[in-house]
Write an enzyme that holds these catalytic residues in place. Structure first.
Site, PDB file in Angstrom:
ATOM      1  N   ARG A  86       0.839  -1.211   0.000  1.00 45.23           N
ATOM      2  CA  ARG A  86       0.000   0.000   0.000  1.00 45.23           C
ATOM      3  C   ARG A  86       0.875   1.262   0.000  1.00 45.23           C
ATOM      4  O   ARG A  86       0.437   2.336  -0.414  1.00 45.23           O
ATOM      5  CB  ARG A  86      -0.971  -0.030   1.187  1.00 45.23           C
ATOM      6  CG  ARG A  86      -1.934   1.143   1.235  1.00 45.23           C
ATOM      7  CD  ARG A  86      -3.199   0.840   2.038  1.00 45.23           C
ATOM      8  NE  ARG A  86      -2.915   0.211   3.320  1.00 45.23           N
ATOM      9  CZ  ARG A  86      -2.483   0.853   4.402  1.00 45.23           C
ATOM     10  NH1 ARG A  86      -2.282   2.143   4.380  1.00 45.23           N
ATOM     11  NH2 ARG A  86      -2.254   0.184   5.534  1.00 45.23           N
ATOM     12  N   TYR A 129     -15.409  17.059 -15.609  1.00 46.99           N
ATOM     13  CA  TYR A 129     -15.793  15.640 -15.723  1.00 46.99           C
ATOM     14  C   TYR A 129     -16.863  15.333 -14.659  1.00 46.99           C
ATOM     15  O   TYR A 129     -16.748  15.776 -13.499  1.00 46.99           O
ATOM     16  CB  TYR A 129     -14.543  14.767 -15.531  1.00 46.99           C
ATOM     17  CG  TYR A 129     -14.871  13.341 -15.213  1.00 46.99           C
ATOM     18  CD1 TYR A 129     -15.574  12.555 -16.127  1.00 46.99           C
ATOM     19  CD2 TYR A 129     -14.525  12.775 -13.995  1.00 46.99           C
ATOM     20  CE1 TYR A 129     -15.914  11.246 -15.824  1.00 46.99           C
ATOM     21  CE2 TYR A 129     -14.845  11.468 -13.690  1.00 46.99           C
ATOM     22  CZ  TYR A 129     -15.550  10.712 -14.599  1.00 46.99           C
ATOM     23  OH  TYR A 129     -15.891   9.422 -14.304  1.00 46.99           O
ATOM     24  N   ASP A 138      -6.430  18.377 -14.332  1.00 38.82           N
ATOM     25  CA  ASP A 138      -6.717  17.045 -14.872  1.00 38.82           C
ATOM     26  C   ASP A 138      -6.302  17.061 -16.343  1.00 38.82           C
ATOM     27  O   ASP A 138      -6.904  17.753 -17.165  1.00 38.82           O
ATOM     28  CB  ASP A 138      -8.211  16.731 -14.710  1.00 38.82           C
ATOM     29  CG  ASP A 138      -8.563  15.313 -15.168  1.00 38.82           C
ATOM     30  OD1 ASP A 138      -7.868  14.791 -16.060  1.00 38.82           O
ATOM     31  OD2 ASP A 138      -9.538  14.755 -14.638  1.00 38.82           O
ATOM     32  N   LYS A 171      -7.384   5.844 -19.328  1.00 43.75           N
ATOM     33  CA  LYS A 171      -7.650   6.365 -20.659  1.00 43.75           C
ATOM     34  C   LYS A 171      -6.388   6.258 -21.538  1.00 43.75           C
ATOM     35  O   LYS A 171      -5.898   5.175 -21.744  1.00 43.75           O
ATOM     36  CB  LYS A 171      -8.161   7.802 -20.538  1.00 43.75           C
ATOM     37  CG  LYS A 171      -9.283   7.966 -19.499  1.00 43.75           C
ATOM     38  CD  LYS A 171     -10.511   7.193 -19.889  1.00 43.75           C
ATOM     39  CE  LYS A 171     -11.744   7.414 -19.048  1.00 43.75           C
ATOM     40  NZ  LYS A 171     -11.666   7.459 -17.614  1.00 43.75           N
TER      41      LYS A 171
HETATM   42  C1  LIG Z   1     -11.289  13.687 -17.390  1.00 47.16           C
HETATM   43  C2  LIG Z   1     -11.476  12.535 -16.461  1.00 47.16           C
HETATM   44  N1  LIG Z   1     -10.927  12.595 -15.228  1.00 47.16           N
HETATM   45  C3  LIG Z   1     -11.082  11.600 -14.354  1.00 47.16           C
HETATM   46  C4  LIG Z   1     -11.813  10.466 -14.655  1.00 47.16           C
HETATM   47  C5  LIG Z   1     -11.991   9.386 -13.634  1.00 47.16           C
HETATM   48  O1  LIG Z   1     -11.169   8.317 -13.923  1.00 47.16           O
HETATM   49  P1  LIG Z   1     -11.425   6.809 -13.432  1.00 47.16           P
HETATM   50  O2  LIG Z   1     -12.664   6.341 -14.139  1.00 47.16           O
HETATM   51  O3  LIG Z   1     -10.175   6.107 -13.841  1.00 47.16           O
HETATM   52  O4  LIG Z   1     -11.616   6.861 -11.960  1.00 47.16           O
HETATM   53  C6  LIG Z   1     -12.387  10.347 -15.921  1.00 47.16           C
HETATM   54  C7  LIG Z   1     -13.177   9.146 -16.271  1.00 47.16           C
HETATM   55  O5  LIG Z   1     -13.874   9.113 -17.256  1.00 47.16           O
HETATM   56  C8  LIG Z   1     -12.225  11.419 -16.847  1.00 47.16           C
HETATM   57  O6  LIG Z   1     -12.767  11.374 -18.069  1.00 47.16           O
END
Ligand SMILES: Cc1ncc(COP(=O)(O)O)c(C=O)c1O
Length: 390
Positions: free
Chosen positions: A57, A110, A182, A207
């Site tokens: 962890r 998001y 992000d 992604k």
């Molecule tokens: C721009 C963005 N940030 C964060 C996330 C969250 O990621 P996760 O699904 O891996 O938790 C997503 C998921 O679609 C996203 O599109």
């Protein structure tokens, strides 16, 4: 050696050293813990993100290779890999904010992050103000004595607005706030937010970074050692850190990130241009098109414009739904950044929590279709889109 470019960095990943040699591919260290001969080394490893490996962890050699690789790509001092993108976002927000604090976020955001920010306000007493992604003056006006953090997205979903990272991060810094970006939609191939003044970069590695729709993961990259250590401690307490197999799959995918991004962007450009000229299409939203409100900013900040776009059809919602049920090659599915092309309907899926007014404010129509473009042959994709449009 001069600073390595992303194409080289992703091939030559940080490989753990053995007795006089190194594995070419990073191995999976599938162990939950490590044994010691020296109790002092054991004790020291408990307190540092970059010390001896102690317990899974806290850290693991495969996970650390991923952290070092992404920190190198983003130009950060350190990184913490997590079990999902939301794990990285929550480790940063909950690790740096406390009840009574205030933060400023861009809108659009998001959906998962937007839901979390609502929870911060209602359950943790952390107030959130919203400003447009390209308005440093609005950010300055929103600052309060208890403000601590600014939250941005390089390219927002699904209408792909581009944030004014240099302007917004400079305004955050003037006010003494930590800026978090992000960078999932751009990936470090298209943008490195730390170079534009960001303090922390987060990714859903689910992604583009992993790229093959086979693993969930996240990562937070830090410009400073201080923020790195602070958030690492919290991510360890939260239990949000990544496991070695997920880290290994992510590293495996990341080696082709620059090549994949090139094809994602090229296919997207072609589809966006062809759809923009199609009589059944009312509007295409992609920052590479001169008609997009972020086009000028995108040209300044990004070498290419990403692999996600959205469009609206003549005939609104019914036409959008018909299109999505008519594609044969593209898959009707969530997520993005994998090798295959995916389509979805934001109003009823990723953005279902927004009111009709909020949807309209973010440029999302009732019939808007979002496309996460894959790396297939463009003519096969176009054949599929053409038959679905007709
Ligand atoms: C721009 C963005 N940030 C964060 C996330 C969250 O990621 P996760 O699904 O891996 O938790 C997503 C998921 O679609 C996203 O599109």
């Amino acid at each position: 050696m001069t600073e390595l470019r992303p194409e080289t960095r992703t091939v030559h990943l940080p490989r753990p050293s053995l007795n006089g040699s190194r594995p070419i591919a990073v191995p999976i260290y599938q162990t939950s813990g490590f044994a010691f001969e020296d109790p002092a080394v054991f004790a020291e490893g408990m307190n540092r993100p970059d010390g001896a490996f102690v317990y899974g962890r806290l850290s693991n050699p495969t996970v650390r290779s991923l952290e070092e690789a992404v920190a190198g790509l983003e130009g950060g001092a350190g990184a913490v890999a997590t079990a999902s993108g939301m794990g990285a976002i929550n480790s940063v927000l909950l690790g740096l904010l406390k009840p009574g604090d205030h933060m400023i976020a861009q809108k659009p955001l998001y959906g998962g992050t937007a839901a979390m920010l609502n929870d911060l306000a209602s359950r943790f007493g952390i107030e959130v103000s919203y400003v447009p992604e390209d308005d440093p003056e609005a950010l300055r006006a929103a600052v309060r004595p208890e403000s601590r953090l600014v939250y941005l997205e390089t390219i927002a979903n699904p209408v792909t607005q581009v944030a004014d990272l240099p302007g917004m991060c400079a305004a955050a810094r003037e006010a003494g706030l930590v800026s978090v970006v992000d960078n999932t939609f751009a990936s470090p191939v298209l943008c490195r937010p730390i170079e534009h003044g960001a303090d922390i970069v987060v990714h859903s590695t689910t992604k583009y970074l992993s790229g093959h729709t086979d693993v969930l993961g996240g990562v937070a990259v830090f410009a400073s050692e201080e923020l790195y250590r602070k958030v690492w401690h919290f991510a360890v307490e939260l239990g949000a850190t990544a496991d070695p197999f997920a880290a290994w799959l992510t590293l495996r995918g990341m080696q082709t990130l620059p090549l994949r991004m090139e094809r994602h962007c090229a296919n997207t450009r072609e589809l966006a241009l062809r759809l923009d000229n199609h009589p059944a299409v009312v509007a295409v939203h992609w920052p590479g098109l001169p008609s997009h409100p972020s086009h000028a900013l995108a040209r300044k900040l990004l070498p290419d414009f990403g692999g996600v776009f959205s469009f609206d059809l003549v005939g609104g919602r019914a036409a959008g739904e018909k299109f999505m049920s008519s594609v044969r090659l593209a898959l009707l599915a969530p997520s993005l950044g994998g090798v295959e092309t995916l389509v979805l309907h934001p109003a009823t899926t990723s953005h279902r929590s927004l009111t009709p007014e909020e949807l309209a404010r973010h440029g999302i129509g009732e019939g808007t279709v979002r496309v996460a473009v894959g790396i297939e042959h463009i003519e096969d994709l176009w054949d599929d889109f053409s038959q679905a449009l007709s």
